[in-house]
Design an enzyme around this catalytic site. Structure first.
Site, PDB file in Angstrom:
ATOM      1  N   ARG A 103       0.832  -1.219   0.000  1.00 43.06           N
ATOM      2  CA  ARG A 103       0.000   0.000   0.000  1.00 43.06           C
ATOM      3  C   ARG A 103       0.862   1.263   0.000  1.00 43.06           C
ATOM      4  NH1 ARG A 103      -1.933  -0.512   6.318  1.00 43.06           N
ATOM      5  NH2 ARG A 103      -0.553   1.164   6.997  1.00 43.06           N
ATOM      6  N   VAL A 110      10.325  -7.261   7.933  1.00 44.70           N
ATOM      7  CA  VAL A 110      11.665  -6.811   7.535  1.00 44.70           C
ATOM      8  C   VAL A 110      12.616  -6.654   8.724  1.00 44.70           C
ATOM      9  CG1 VAL A 110      10.942  -5.675   5.387  1.00 44.70           C
ATOM     10  CG2 VAL A 110      11.033  -4.341   7.514  1.00 44.70           C
ATOM     11  N   TYR A 118      10.856   7.882  15.335  1.00 45.08           N
ATOM     12  CA  TYR A 118      10.761   7.878  13.861  1.00 45.08           C
ATOM     13  C   TYR A 118      11.864   8.744  13.251  1.00 45.08           C
ATOM     14  CZ  TYR A 118       8.394   8.370   9.283  1.00 45.08           C
ATOM     15  OH  TYR A 118       8.074   8.378   7.940  1.00 45.08           O
ATOM     16  N   ALA A 154      14.732   9.529  14.524  1.00 40.65           N
ATOM     17  CA  ALA A 154      16.023   8.848  14.704  1.00 40.65           C
ATOM     18  C   ALA A 154      16.185   7.742  13.661  1.00 40.65           C
ATOM     19  CB  ALA A 154      16.115   8.264  16.112  1.00 40.65           C
ATOM     20  N   LYS A 162      14.798   7.541  10.715  1.00 38.57           N
ATOM     21  CA  LYS A 162      14.907   8.080   9.351  1.00 38.57           C
ATOM     22  C   LYS A 162      16.233   8.802   9.152  1.00 38.57           C
ATOM     23  CE  LYS A 162      11.037   6.502   7.762  1.00 38.57           C
ATOM     24  NZ  LYS A 162      11.005   5.566   6.638  1.00 38.57           N
TER      25      LYS A 162
HETATM   26  P1  NAD Z   1       1.820   2.849   4.804  1.00 38.87           P
HETATM   27  O1  NAD Z   1       1.527   2.733   6.266  1.00 38.87           O
HETATM   28  O2  NAD Z   1       0.715   3.205   3.876  1.00 38.87           O
HETATM   29  O3  NAD Z   1       2.510   1.511   4.270  1.00 38.87           O
HETATM   30  C1  NAD Z   1       3.520   0.903   5.015  1.00 38.87           C
HETATM   31  C2  NAD Z   1       3.914  -0.402   4.356  1.00 38.87           C
HETATM   32  O4  NAD Z   1       4.973  -0.961   5.128  1.00 38.87           O
HETATM   33  C3  NAD Z   1       2.806  -1.437   4.268  1.00 38.87           C
HETATM   34  O5  NAD Z   1       2.891  -2.081   3.013  1.00 38.87           O
HETATM   35  C4  NAD Z   1       3.174  -2.444   5.361  1.00 38.87           C
HETATM   36  O6  NAD Z   1       2.772  -3.767   5.044  1.00 38.87           O
HETATM   37  C5  NAD Z   1       4.690  -2.324   5.357  1.00 38.87           C
HETATM   38  N1  NAD Z   1       5.286  -2.733   6.620  1.00 38.87           N
HETATM   39  C6  NAD Z   1       5.103  -2.171   7.843  1.00 38.87           C
HETATM   40  N2  NAD Z   1       5.808  -2.844   8.764  1.00 38.87           N
HETATM   41  C7  NAD Z   1       6.447  -3.841   8.115  1.00 38.87           C
HETATM   42  C8  NAD Z   1       7.316  -4.896   8.528  1.00 38.87           C
HETATM   43  N3  NAD Z   1       7.688  -5.068   9.812  1.00 38.87           N
HETATM   44  N4  NAD Z   1       7.777  -5.761   7.576  1.00 38.87           N
HETATM   45  C9  NAD Z   1       7.409  -5.624   6.275  1.00 38.87           C
HETATM   46  N5  NAD Z   1       6.601  -4.648   5.832  1.00 38.87           N
HETATM   47  C10 NAD Z   1       6.118  -3.770   6.750  1.00 38.87           C
HETATM   48  O7  NAD Z   1       3.007   3.902   4.734  1.00 38.87           O
HETATM   49  P2  NAD Z   1       3.453   4.924   3.571  1.00 38.87           P
HETATM   50  O8  NAD Z   1       2.874   6.244   3.899  1.00 38.87           O
HETATM   51  O9  NAD Z   1       3.268   4.325   2.246  1.00 38.87           O
HETATM   52  O10 NAD Z   1       5.005   5.019   3.908  1.00 38.87           O
HETATM   53  C11 NAD Z   1       5.980   4.302   3.163  1.00 38.87           C
HETATM   54  C12 NAD Z   1       7.352   4.767   3.622  1.00 38.87           C
HETATM   55  O11 NAD Z   1       7.460   6.168   3.387  1.00 38.87           O
HETATM   56  C13 NAD Z   1       7.599   4.556   5.110  1.00 38.87           C
HETATM   57  O12 NAD Z   1       8.935   4.179   5.304  1.00 38.87           O
HETATM   58  C14 NAD Z   1       7.336   5.925   5.697  1.00 38.87           C
HETATM   59  O13 NAD Z   1       8.039   6.115   6.882  1.00 38.87           O
HETATM   60  C15 NAD Z   1       7.854   6.807   4.571  1.00 38.87           C
HETATM   61  N6  NAD Z   1       7.328   8.157   4.602  1.00 38.87           N
HETATM   62  C16 NAD Z   1       5.985   8.381   4.468  1.00 38.87           C
HETATM   63  C17 NAD Z   1       5.528   9.691   4.489  1.00 38.87           C
HETATM   64  C18 NAD Z   1       4.068  10.024   4.341  1.00 38.87           C
HETATM   65  O14 NAD Z   1       3.725  11.209   4.480  1.00 38.87           O
HETATM   66  N7  NAD Z   1       3.203   9.079   4.038  1.00 38.87           N
HETATM   67  C19 NAD Z   1       6.414  10.749   4.658  1.00 38.87           C
HETATM   68  C20 NAD Z   1       7.769  10.479   4.778  1.00 38.87           C
HETATM   69  C21 NAD Z   1       8.218   9.166   4.749  1.00 38.87           C
END
Ligand code: NAD
Length: 244
Positions: A14, A63, A154, A156, A158
């Protein structure tokens, strides 16, 4: 185009990971997604990738589990024949002020976000080295650059990903492998659900809107493609100007 290549995308069920999987599939890459729990969402991503005429498969794997990642990477290599691109997008938040943050809140976020990224790099690197090439793209965050109140764990994790990215880039450059990080700001996904109308957040973003996962996917596809062959150790912000 990425025809004949295989991309492994963690968190591909997702949000940002899914958008990246679809974008790379649209460019002809085989897709292996790694996800934590939601089988239906993972199979949905696979079905959408297959519509581009590429082979796609989902692998349930935590992971943060070093041994499970080793097994899963071996399974993906066996199923797909090769791995060319690794995108580390799996991530979680447990937002709390430090006064309220307990040990599991800190450990779980660092384990998934930072150690999870290391685990994937550790087990994909030998494959990249044997193939004399590979692209690693780690999803960091502007929280890792600026810090964010309520996100000590978080931020830390990142910031750690940025250090990991640069060390990996230096170490693997002689093998023709690049490693870069993407630092998104506020992107519309499940992780940021409900923040879209937050005026305080929008006021801090010069472009005055949240980003879309597809915009992050465009950047990831660029870093995975031929146009980025001389870029390594870079951290690219995609945040509407928020952290400049
Ligand atoms: P999301 O919550 O929609 O999706 C997270 C995904 O990570 C999911 O597919 C879930 O199955 C997977 N996941 C979670 N824990 C896991 C584990 N232990 N093992 C395997 N898979 C795991 O999040 P997103 O918004 O799509 O974020 C994706 C990445 O982008 C993340 O690393 C998040 O920190 C980073 N990020 C997001 C934003 C934002 O605004 N959405 C901003 C900066 C960084």
């Amino acid at each position: 185009m990425l025809t004949g290549k295989t991309a492994l995308i963690t968190g591909g069920s997702r949000g940002i990971g899914k958008a990246i999987a679809l974008k790379l599939a649209s460019q002809g890459s085989q897709i292996a997604i790694v996800y934590a729990g939601n089988d239906t969402a993972a199979l949905q991503t696979v079905a959408e990738c297959e519509k581009f005429g590429v082979k796609a498969k989902a692998y349930k794997c935590d992971v943060s589990d070093f041994g499970a990642v080793k097994e899963t990477v071996a399974q993906i290599k066996g199923d797909m024949g090769r791995i060319d691109v690794l995108v580390n997008s799996a991530g979680i938040t447990r937002d709390k002020l430090i006064a309220m943050m307990n040990e599991p809140d800190f450990d779980s976020v660092v384990s998934v976000n930072l150690k999870g990224t290391f685990n994937m790099i550790k087990h994909c690197a030998p494959i990249f080295i044997r193939q004399r090439g590979g692209r690693i793209i780690n999803i960091s965050s502007v929280s890792g650059i600026m810090g964010n109140a309520g996100q000590a764990n978080y931020s830390a994790s990142k910031a750690g990903i940025i250090g990991l990215t640069k060390a990996t880039a230096r170490e693997l450059a002689p093998r023709g492998i690049t490693c870069n990080a993407i630092a998104p700001g506020f992107i519309k996904t499940d992780m940021t659900e409900g923040l879209g109308d937050n005026q305080e957040i929008l006021a801090a973003i010069p472009l005055k809107r949240m980003g879309q996962p597809e915009e992050v996917a465009e950047l990831a596809a660029f870093l995975a493609g031929d146009g980025a062959s001389y870029i390594t150790g870079e951290v690219v912000r995609i945040d509407g100007g928020m952290a400049m």
